[in-house]
Every structure is written in structure tokens, then in C-alpha cells.
Write a protein that holds these residues in place. Sequence first.
Motif, PDB file in Angstrom:
ATOM      1  N   LYS A   1      -8.191  13.439   2.250  1.00  0.00           N
ATOM      2  CA  LYS A   1      -8.233  12.604   3.455  1.00  0.00           C
ATOM      3  C   LYS A   1      -6.828  12.141   3.837  1.00  0.00           C
ATOM      4  O   LYS A   1      -6.465  12.110   5.007  1.00  0.00           O
ATOM      5  N   LEU A   2      -6.034  11.748   2.828  1.00  0.00           N
ATOM      6  CA  LEU A   2      -4.662  11.307   3.080  1.00  0.00           C
ATOM      7  C   LEU A   2      -3.824  12.449   3.654  1.00  0.00           C
ATOM      8  O   LEU A   2      -3.068  12.251   4.612  1.00  0.00           O
TER       9      LEU A   2
ATOM     10  N   ASP B   1     -12.844  19.219   8.641  1.00  0.00           N
ATOM     11  CA  ASP B   1     -13.202  18.295   7.568  1.00  0.00           C
ATOM     12  C   ASP B   1     -12.692  18.863   6.249  1.00  0.00           C
ATOM     13  O   ASP B   1     -13.287  19.781   5.683  1.00  0.00           O
TER      14      ASP B   1
ATOM     15  N   ASP C   1      -4.945  15.023   5.328  1.00  0.00           N
ATOM     16  CA  ASP C   1      -5.444  15.253   6.681  1.00  0.00           C
ATOM     17  C   ASP C   1      -4.911  14.203   7.655  1.00  0.00           C
ATOM     18  O   ASP C   1      -4.500  14.526   8.771  1.00  0.00           O
ATOM     19  N   THR C   2      -4.896  12.944   7.230  1.00  0.00           N
ATOM     20  CA  THR C   2      -4.384  11.866   8.084  1.00  0.00           C
ATOM     21  C   THR C   2      -2.896  12.040   8.355  1.00  0.00           C
ATOM     22  O   THR C   2      -2.445  11.892   9.497  1.00  0.00           O
TER      23      THR C   2
ATOM     24  N   GLY D   1     -11.150  13.838  -3.099  1.00  0.00           N
ATOM     25  CA  GLY D   1     -11.477  13.605  -1.694  1.00  0.00           C
ATOM     26  C   GLY D   1     -10.533  12.642  -1.004  1.00  0.00           C
ATOM     27  O   GLY D   1     -10.183  12.819   0.172  1.00  0.00           O
ATOM     28  N   ASP D   2     -10.113  11.582  -1.711  1.00  0.00           N
ATOM     29  CA  ASP D   2      -9.196  10.607  -1.116  1.00  0.00           C
ATOM     30  C   ASP D   2      -7.841  11.247  -0.809  1.00  0.00           C
ATOM     31  O   ASP D   2      -7.224  10.968   0.228  1.00  0.00           O
ATOM     32  N   GLN D   3      -7.363  12.089  -1.710  1.00  0.00           N
ATOM     33  CA  GLN D   3      -6.084  12.764  -1.483  1.00  0.00           C
ATOM     34  C   GLN D   3      -6.183  13.743  -0.314  1.00  0.00           C
ATOM     35  O   GLN D   3      -5.258  13.864   0.477  1.00  0.00           O
TER      36      GLN D   3
ATOM     37  N   THR E   1      -2.335  14.819  10.813  1.00  0.00           N
ATOM     38  CA  THR E   1      -2.657  14.390  12.177  1.00  0.00           C
ATOM     39  C   THR E   1      -1.541  13.526  12.762  1.00  0.00           C
ATOM     40  O   THR E   1      -1.126  13.719  13.913  1.00  0.00           O
TER      41      THR E   1
ATOM     42  N   ILE F   1     -12.744  17.620   3.327  1.00  0.00           N
ATOM     43  CA  ILE F   1     -13.536  17.276   2.149  1.00  0.00           C
ATOM     44  C   ILE F   1     -14.685  18.260   1.965  1.00  0.00           C
ATOM     45  O   ILE F   1     -14.964  18.714   0.859  1.00  0.00           O
TER      46      ILE F   1
END
Length: 135
Positions: free
Chosen positions: A8-9, A65, A11-12, A4-6, A15, A67
Amino acid sequence: MIDGDQLKLIDTMSTILSSISLAAIILIIIGILKWGNTKSFATELILILMLQEMMVSIAYLLPTDPIKQTNNGMCKTQSILISFFTSAAQIWVVFVAYTAWHTFNSTELVEESKWKYRIIYFSISYPLAFAITLA
């Protein structure tokens, strides 16, 4: 396996990079409209290409999303828009290159027959991009 952290990274970063790309495209469009020869067919083609690229950047900025990875409508919309406008942009790059080549290697003036090229380019680009998106 990506956790999940990867996700999110990723996705960030997507963006951030899409925002930078969108800002650069807007600066290019403003520069062309302010200082460019807007009556030139070549400039018109570049503006159309920039609009395609702008739509790709906007599509990447749609909220999804990564995740949850659910099959929600926004995720499908994003994938369709990215596929369509990326394909359209690639097709318009070919048209810009062909027009530049034709301008330098032909006795026919592209500016005098730009309506013919507009009709051909628009009748090919979007139906072809749509077909690629559906494939």
C-alpha cells in the motif's frame, strides 16, 4: 517478503510521485506553448518527448490493487502502457540528442529538412517501442 502495508505504501508513493511528475510535465508543456518558439523543430521534438512522459505518468496513475495481485485487465493495461511509453520516451531522447548533435556538427540545416526527420523518427520510434513492449 513484502506485506500488504508495504505494498500500500509503495502504491501510495507511486501515485504521489506520478502526480508530481504529471504536474511538472504539464507546466513544461504550458511554458513551451506560451513562451517557446513553437515553430522550431527542436521544440517540436521536446513537446513529443513530453507527451510520451505524460503518458507514462498517466499510466502509473491507473487504478490497480497491489494487495490483491490479480490478473485483472487494468493491471495488464497499465503494464503495457508503461512499457510502451517508457520505451518510446527513451527512443525520443535519442532522437533529440541526435538532432542537437546534427544541428551543431553538420552543414545541412535540420529546420529545412524537418519533414524527412519527422518521417524517419515516427517510422522508427513507435514500431520499435511496440516491438520492445512485446518482447
